[in-house]
Design an enzyme around this catalytic site. Structure first.
Site, mmCIF file in Angstrom:
data_model
loop_
_atom_site.group_PDB
_atom_site.id
_atom_site.type_symbol
_atom_site.label_atom_id
_atom_site.label_comp_id
_atom_site.label_asym_id
_atom_site.label_seq_id
_atom_site.Cartn_x
_atom_site.Cartn_y
_atom_site.Cartn_z
ATOM 1 N N ARG A 1 -15.224 10.181 -11.105
ATOM 2 C CA ARG A 1 -15.512 11.439 -11.814
ATOM 3 C C ARG A 1 -14.294 12.326 -11.986
ATOM 4 O O ARG A 1 -14.390 13.383 -12.618
ATOM 5 C CB ARG A 1 -16.608 12.207 -11.063
ATOM 6 C CG ARG A 1 -17.962 11.534 -11.202
ATOM 7 C CD ARG A 1 -19.050 12.344 -10.568
ATOM 8 N NE ARG A 1 -20.322 11.637 -10.679
ATOM 9 C CZ ARG A 1 -21.391 12.116 -11.314
ATOM 10 N NH1 ARG A 1 -21.363 13.305 -11.851
ATOM 11 N NH2 ARG A 1 -22.497 11.407 -11.391
ATOM 12 N N SER B 1 0.855 -1.183 0.000
ATOM 13 C CA SER B 1 0.000 0.000 0.000
ATOM 14 C C SER B 1 0.891 1.232 0.000
ATOM 15 O O SER B 1 2.093 1.140 0.269
ATOM 16 C CB SER B 1 -0.874 -0.032 1.260
ATOM 17 O OG SER B 1 -1.564 1.178 1.417
ATOM 18 N N ASP C 1 -14.520 2.752 -16.826
ATOM 19 C CA ASP C 1 -14.856 1.958 -15.646
ATOM 20 C C ASP C 1 -15.912 0.902 -15.950
ATOM 21 O O ASP C 1 -15.789 -0.256 -15.526
ATOM 22 C CB ASP C 1 -15.360 2.870 -14.522
ATOM 23 C CG ASP C 1 -15.047 2.243 -13.172
ATOM 24 O OD1 ASP C 1 -13.881 2.319 -12.769
ATOM 25 O OD2 ASP C 1 -15.946 1.644 -12.551
ATOM 26 N N HIS D 1 -2.379 1.759 -13.612
ATOM 27 C CA HIS D 1 -2.288 0.363 -14.037
ATOM 28 C C HIS D 1 -0.986 0.081 -14.786
ATOM 29 O O HIS D 1 -0.269 -0.873 -14.464
ATOM 30 C CB HIS D 1 -3.493 -0.016 -14.915
ATOM 31 C CG HIS D 1 -4.770 -0.105 -14.131
ATOM 32 N ND1 HIS D 1 -5.966 -0.463 -14.699
ATOM 33 C CD2 HIS D 1 -5.050 0.123 -12.815
ATOM 34 C CE1 HIS D 1 -6.925 -0.462 -13.782
ATOM 35 N NE2 HIS D 1 -6.391 -0.095 -12.634
ATOM 36 N N LYS E 1 -8.997 -4.030 -14.956
ATOM 37 C CA LYS E 1 -9.485 -3.331 -16.138
ATOM 38 C C LYS E 1 -9.719 -1.864 -15.803
ATOM 39 O O LYS E 1 -10.011 -1.579 -14.629
ATOM 40 C CB LYS E 1 -10.751 -3.988 -16.693
ATOM 41 C CG LYS E 1 -11.787 -4.500 -15.686
ATOM 42 C CD LYS E 1 -12.405 -3.559 -14.688
ATOM 43 C CE LYS E 1 -13.141 -2.375 -15.163
ATOM 44 N NZ LYS E 1 -13.780 -1.607 -14.022
HETATM 45 N N1 LIG Z 1 -13.255 -6.163 -11.581
HETATM 46 C C1 LIG Z 1 -14.193 -5.446 -10.991
HETATM 47 O O1 LIG Z 1 -15.318 -5.863 -10.779
HETATM 48 C C2 LIG Z 1 -13.839 -4.066 -10.542
HETATM 49 C C3 LIG Z 1 -14.697 -3.398 -9.651
HETATM 50 C C4 LIG Z 1 -14.305 -2.153 -9.175
HETATM 51 C C5 LIG Z 1 -13.135 -1.578 -9.635
HETATM 52 N N2 LIG Z 1 -12.345 -2.239 -10.531
HETATM 53 C C6 LIG Z 1 -11.090 -1.636 -11.016
HETATM 54 O O2 LIG Z 1 -10.153 -1.650 -9.954
HETATM 55 C C7 LIG Z 1 -9.431 -0.434 -9.901
HETATM 56 C C8 LIG Z 1 -9.558 0.135 -8.497
HETATM 57 O O3 LIG Z 1 -10.913 0.349 -8.219
HETATM 58 P P1 LIG Z 1 -11.480 0.411 -6.695
HETATM 59 O O4 LIG Z 1 -12.936 0.580 -6.830
HETATM 60 O O5 LIG Z 1 -10.950 -0.711 -5.911
HETATM 61 O O6 LIG Z 1 -10.829 1.782 -6.229
HETATM 62 P P2 LIG Z 1 -10.559 2.270 -4.741
HETATM 63 O O7 LIG Z 1 -11.495 1.610 -3.793
HETATM 64 O O8 LIG Z 1 -10.528 3.740 -4.806
HETATM 65 O O9 LIG Z 1 -9.106 1.714 -4.422
HETATM 66 C C9 LIG Z 1 -7.990 2.052 -5.190
HETATM 67 C C10 LIG Z 1 -6.734 1.824 -4.359
HETATM 68 O O10 LIG Z 1 -5.632 2.234 -5.163
HETATM 69 C C11 LIG Z 1 -4.624 2.809 -4.347
HETATM 70 N N3 LIG Z 1 -4.257 4.126 -4.863
HETATM 71 C C12 LIG Z 1 -3.041 4.470 -5.348
HETATM 72 N N4 LIG Z 1 -2.995 5.725 -5.741
HETATM 73 C C13 LIG Z 1 -4.213 6.239 -5.507
HETATM 74 C C14 LIG Z 1 -4.778 7.532 -5.695
HETATM 75 N N5 LIG Z 1 -4.078 8.543 -6.228
HETATM 76 N N6 LIG Z 1 -6.053 7.709 -5.344
HETATM 77 C C15 LIG Z 1 -6.785 6.712 -4.829
HETATM 78 N N7 LIG Z 1 -6.298 5.454 -4.627
HETATM 79 C C16 LIG Z 1 -5.016 5.236 -4.954
HETATM 80 C C17 LIG Z 1 -5.185 2.889 -2.926
HETATM 81 O O11 LIG Z 1 -4.606 1.829 -2.199
HETATM 82 P P3 LIG Z 1 -3.444 2.114 -1.132
HETATM 83 O O12 LIG Z 1 -3.898 3.309 -0.339
HETATM 84 O O13 LIG Z 1 -3.385 0.881 -0.362
HETATM 85 O O14 LIG Z 1 -2.173 2.397 -1.874
HETATM 86 C C18 LIG Z 1 -6.666 2.655 -3.093
HETATM 87 O O15 LIG Z 1 -7.223 1.990 -1.991
HETATM 88 C C19 LIG Z 1 -9.996 0.467 -10.995
HETATM 89 O O16 LIG Z 1 -9.110 0.509 -12.085
HETATM 90 C C20 LIG Z 1 -11.307 -0.201 -11.413
HETATM 91 O O17 LIG Z 1 -11.550 -0.136 -12.801
HETATM 92 C C21 LIG Z 1 -12.676 -3.466 -10.968
#
Ligand SMILES: NC(=O)c1ccc[n+]([C@@H]2O[C@H](COP(=O)([O-])OP(=O)(O)OC[C@H]3O[C@@H](n4cnc5c(N)ncnc54)[C@H](OP(=O)(O)O)[C@@H]3O)[C@@H](O)[C@H]2O)c1
Length: 327
Positions: free
Chosen positions: A165, A34, A176, A77, A95
């Site tokens: 957004r 993290s 997304d 990514h 993705k």
């Molecule tokens: N396969 C699916 O069903 C699915 C569903 C939702 C999202 N996704 C994909 O997964 C990715 C993440 O989505 P999520 O919904 O998990 O997002 P999220 O809850 O916001 O989590 C993203 C994580 O990335 C890290 N991070 C690093 N730099 C960041 C920044 N500048 N701002 C915010 N977070 C940052 C953070 O982890 P640390 O603080 O631990 O570093 C954060 O917890 C996206 O690309 C999305 O397309 C896929």
């Protein structure tokens, strides 16, 4: 299967879901990384993961990790995947594979140079009901496939600074959510010959809703819709000259579908029976590819992940949507 040691890069929403599915299905998760030690510690404690790293770099350098799951916002990514590949790790990348085709190409090229496996975590591709649909379509079960109608529309957070957004975090419906129907269209038809797109922007300057028509050389068409501020049906229908397949809501998760013949009579009903959310199937696929020495990848080859990004690039070009972070 289940013999690699997984490292989780990022501790957000989808990292939780993927890790839960890995652990519920017998995979080994040895480390998490993290941006902060506190968040890594919390995540490690929640899932009983032995090592918690305070940076993505430290995770990449961990000798007790074979494969890294990249679950950060879209603009990270490609850089995060390259970090993992340069440290000799196989990579499962959320993705969209990258922000654009150029970045995707760089990741795929680096994996090839290093002899490592990289796979786009388009989890829907690997779900059992989608495998069955692929078999029906490819074996001519509904005749010549002419049309795909598919939506991915959700009512999501309206936080202007949140990743959905915020242009700095690659926000917008297309990358997304819209990527799901676009990827499905690629699965059914392959490369489009023409792409038409029209969309509406949020006040933050990313796409709020986007409609797409993809044309194919033989006259087939995909009619696709995505939006991030409305709770849509999230259904798909594949229509052929001798029948159709109706995939029930929510089509991109483990669900049911029915095949109908040309007279409209049901000929097959399929119900999914999946443990957890269903993200284990893409992890099994990655482990299979590693076991077979990056052998045949028929379901979602990295070259296709690049081409899907090309389609998304063209849609964005027509919408006038670019991102500050893209290289
Ligand atoms: N396969 C699916 O069903 C699915 C569903 C939702 C999202 N996704 C994909 O997964 C990715 C993440 O989505 P999520 O919904 O998990 O997002 P999220 O809850 O916001 O989590 C993203 C994580 O990335 C890290 N991070 C690093 N730099 C960041 C920044 N500048 N701002 C915010 N977070 C940052 C953070 O982890 P640390 O603080 O631990 O570093 C954060 O917890 C996206 O690309 C999305 O397309 C896929």
């Amino acid at each position: 299967m289940g013999s690699l040691r997984w490292g989780i890069l990022g501790t957000g929403g989808i990292a939780h879901a993927q890790t839960a599915d890995l652990l519920a299905n017998g995979f080994t998760v040895t480390a998490v990384g993290s941006r902060s030690q506190a968040s890594a510690d919390r995540f490690a404690a929640e899932f009983g993961i032995p090592t918690a790293h305070a940076s993505y770099e430290a995770l990449a350098q961990d000798d007790r990790v074979d494969v890294i799951y990249v679950s950060t916002p879209h603009p990270l990514h490609a850089p995060n995947a390259l970090l993992a590949l340069d440290a000799g790790k196989h990579v499962l990348v959320e993705k969209p594979f990258a922000l654009n085709a150029r970045e995707a190409d760089a990741v795929v090229g680096r994996a090839a140079e290093k002899g490592l496996v990289v796979l786009e975590a388009m989890w829907t591709r690997f779900l059992p009901h989608m495998n069955r649909i692929r078999d029906i379509v490819r074996s001519g079960g509904i005749g010549e496939v002419r049309t795909l109608i598919s939506d991915h529309t959700q009512l999501l957070s309206d936080d202007p600074l949140g990743r959905l957004r915020n242009p700095l975090l690659g926000g917008g419906a297309l990358l997304d959510l819209g990527i799901y129907p676009v990827s499905f269209a690629w699965d059914v038809f392959g490369a489009p010959s023409k792409v038409f797109a029209s969309g509406t922007m949020t006040q933050t300057g990313v796409d709020r809703q986007t409609a797409m028509i993809l044309d194919y050389p033989e006259g087939a068409q995909a009619v696709l819709l995505t939006a991030l501020d409305e709770p849509g049906p999230n259904r798909s229908t594949v229509i052929g000259t001798r029948g159709r397949i109706d995939i029930d809501s929510v089509w991109y998760t483990p669900t049911s579908f029915t095949v109908f013949d040309a007279a409209g009579a049901p000929t097959e009903h399929y119900s999914s029976d999946v443990v957890g959310r269903g993200m284990q199937f893409q992890a099994w696929e990655l482990e299979r590819l590693v076991a077979e020495g990056a052998g045949p990848n028929d379901v979602l080859p990295p070259a296709q992940s690049i081409r899907i990004m090309e389609t998304l690039d063209e849609v964005r070009r027509q919408l006038g949507l670019s991102y500050p972070a893209e290289s």
